[in-house]
Design an enzyme around this catalytic site. Sequence first.
Site, short mmCIF file in Angstrom:
data_model
loop_
_atom_site.label_atom_id
_atom_site.label_comp_id
_atom_site.label_asym_id
_atom_site.label_seq_id
_atom_site.Cartn_x
_atom_site.Cartn_y
_atom_site.Cartn_z
N ARG A 51 139.68 -73.53 -2.64
CA ARG A 51 138.30 -73.14 -2.36
C ARG A 51 138.23 -71.95 -1.39
NH1 ARG A 51 133.68 -76.61 -2.81
NH2 ARG A 51 135.01 -78.28 -3.51
N ASP A 235 150.21 -97.69 -0.18
CA ASP A 235 150.74 -96.38 0.22
C ASP A 235 152.25 -96.28 -0.01
OD1 ASP A 235 150.44 -93.78 1.53
OD2 ASP A 235 151.57 -94.68 3.19
N HIS A 240 156.94 -96.14 -3.64
CA HIS A 240 158.29 -95.77 -3.18
C HIS A 240 159.27 -96.95 -3.18
CE1 HIS A 240 156.24 -92.17 -2.21
NE2 HIS A 240 155.87 -92.46 -0.99
C1 BG6 Z 1 154.06 -90.84 1.71
C2 BG6 Z 1 153.12 -91.79 2.39
O1 BG6 Z 1 154.00 -91.02 0.33
O2 BG6 Z 1 155.38 -91.06 2.16
C3 BG6 Z 1 153.23 -91.64 3.89
O3 BG6 Z 1 151.80 -91.55 1.98
C4 BG6 Z 1 154.66 -91.75 4.35
O4 BG6 Z 1 152.42 -92.61 4.56
C5 BG6 Z 1 155.57 -90.84 3.54
O5 BG6 Z 1 154.71 -91.40 5.72
C6 BG6 Z 1 157.03 -91.09 3.88
O6 BG6 Z 1 157.83 -90.14 3.25
P1 BG6 Z 1 159.23 -89.71 3.87
O7 BG6 Z 1 159.80 -88.76 2.86
O8 BG6 Z 1 158.96 -89.10 5.19
O9 BG6 Z 1 160.04 -90.97 4.00
#
Ligand code: BG6
Length: 489
Positions: A51, A235, A240
Amino acid sequence: MVSRVIPVDVFDLVIFGGTGDLARRKVLPGLYRRFLAGQMPEGARIIGAARADLDDQGFRDMARAAIGEFAGAAKQDAEAIGQFLDHLHYVAIDATGEGGWDRLAAIVRKDVVQAFYFSVAPSLFGELAERLHHHGIATAQSRIVVEKPFGHDLGTAQALNATLAAHFSEGQIYRIDHYLGKETVQNLMAVRFANMLFEPLWNAQYIDHVQITVAETVGVGGRGAYYDRSGAMRDMMQNHLMQLLCLIAMEPPYKFDPDAVRDEKLKVIRALDPVGPEDIVRGQYRGGAKKDGLGEPSYVEDAANPASLTESYVALKVMVANWRWKGTPFYLRTGKKLRGRTSEIAIVFREPPHSIFGDEEGWRENVLAIRLQPNEGMNLTVMIKEPGPGGMRLTEVPLDMSFADALGEDGADIPDAYERLIMDVIRGNQTLFMRGDEVEAAWAWTDPIIAGWEERGDRPRGYDPGSSGPEDALMLLHRDGRRWREIRE
Ligand code: BG6
């Protein structure tokens, strides 16, 4: 050792949200590092679309600052940065209106690899997909890259999949889970499927249990509004940790091919038992005193929601209901404001069936610990004889390998997850991206857990910042005669 750089075709990469946080922290610095590694072909273009009212020069200035801040001190090379910035262009665009789309249509080339990175609020994903078509910009070969969160629950994920599917085929959609781009995470597959050593033992007969820990020291300050609607379950766990679990538990794919790998991961998610309230512990960090005397905010302060029941920590026990894993629990935990930033997977092996030494005292189970961060590497503990003439006493020693030591420069210079994933998009390789059905299956497992909390009005347990999480989480393992591995500072 010099790492091989796989050449990629000339591309136009459009980054929607090109001036946002993710673009500044990860995407642009990552692309610059790929440029330094020699992977950016001549004629490749990175087109920021957002934007903000900028021109090419304004976008380049912003990218220069982002590289200075986030590309790493060792990578700062003014001449190279200048050359990299020549690849950058900018289009001011209104994602929800008409402004800028014609200009974008005029700029993006149809005869090179086209990728559109949706680094914007999830509510805009569908709209961007539609407008790319409506303005005749996307082709049947274009790729779209979709950031997390992919939906808020099963219903919203299905709706998003359907919207994207109206304009793009599954083979064009790259759903990012950046954990899959982490070097050590990919190594899980190499360790399992390129060695004869582990796979024969990789089942419930030999493995007592598995622990997956993703511990962070940061709180949610700054992104409290998003996080308070998500919590650790949405999250981190749904994506993950779930992906890590899949890579540990899946059957060998017949080939290292996107669908072959993703088919096997999907089977794992579908085999997960539901998790009842007795097998899950939620936590929320309290405020604390900092060494400098300044108070550290509690979760509810960070989230600016005094009544929040959202968890910043979750630990659970889950069973994978199939032949391979019958009887081997997987314990997963993740949280903010814990005592260390440690991510690791620990495979804890069973006791030998019979001890010939009678020295139970010194005996410890073998543990294969795969460290994702920091200090990426692997550690296998083995029992040996304690040195000296004191008889046959046992002691535990580590076979420890850090990538940095084992691989020299290459091991120390591990590419960031985003670098690899973006280049995989350009190369058209979907192996490390989530397929629509995988995401939906993960939500289908997650939703009833969250619904249960909501129905019961479940309150997360408090835990102190800098601790290992709520006390109750210890019980998850204690009552099974096991214990969590230490979270190191
Ligand atoms: C993100 C989450 O997907 O992964 C965050 O939204 C988190 O809350 C992050 O802090 C952690 O990623 P990494 O690569 O730092 O372990």
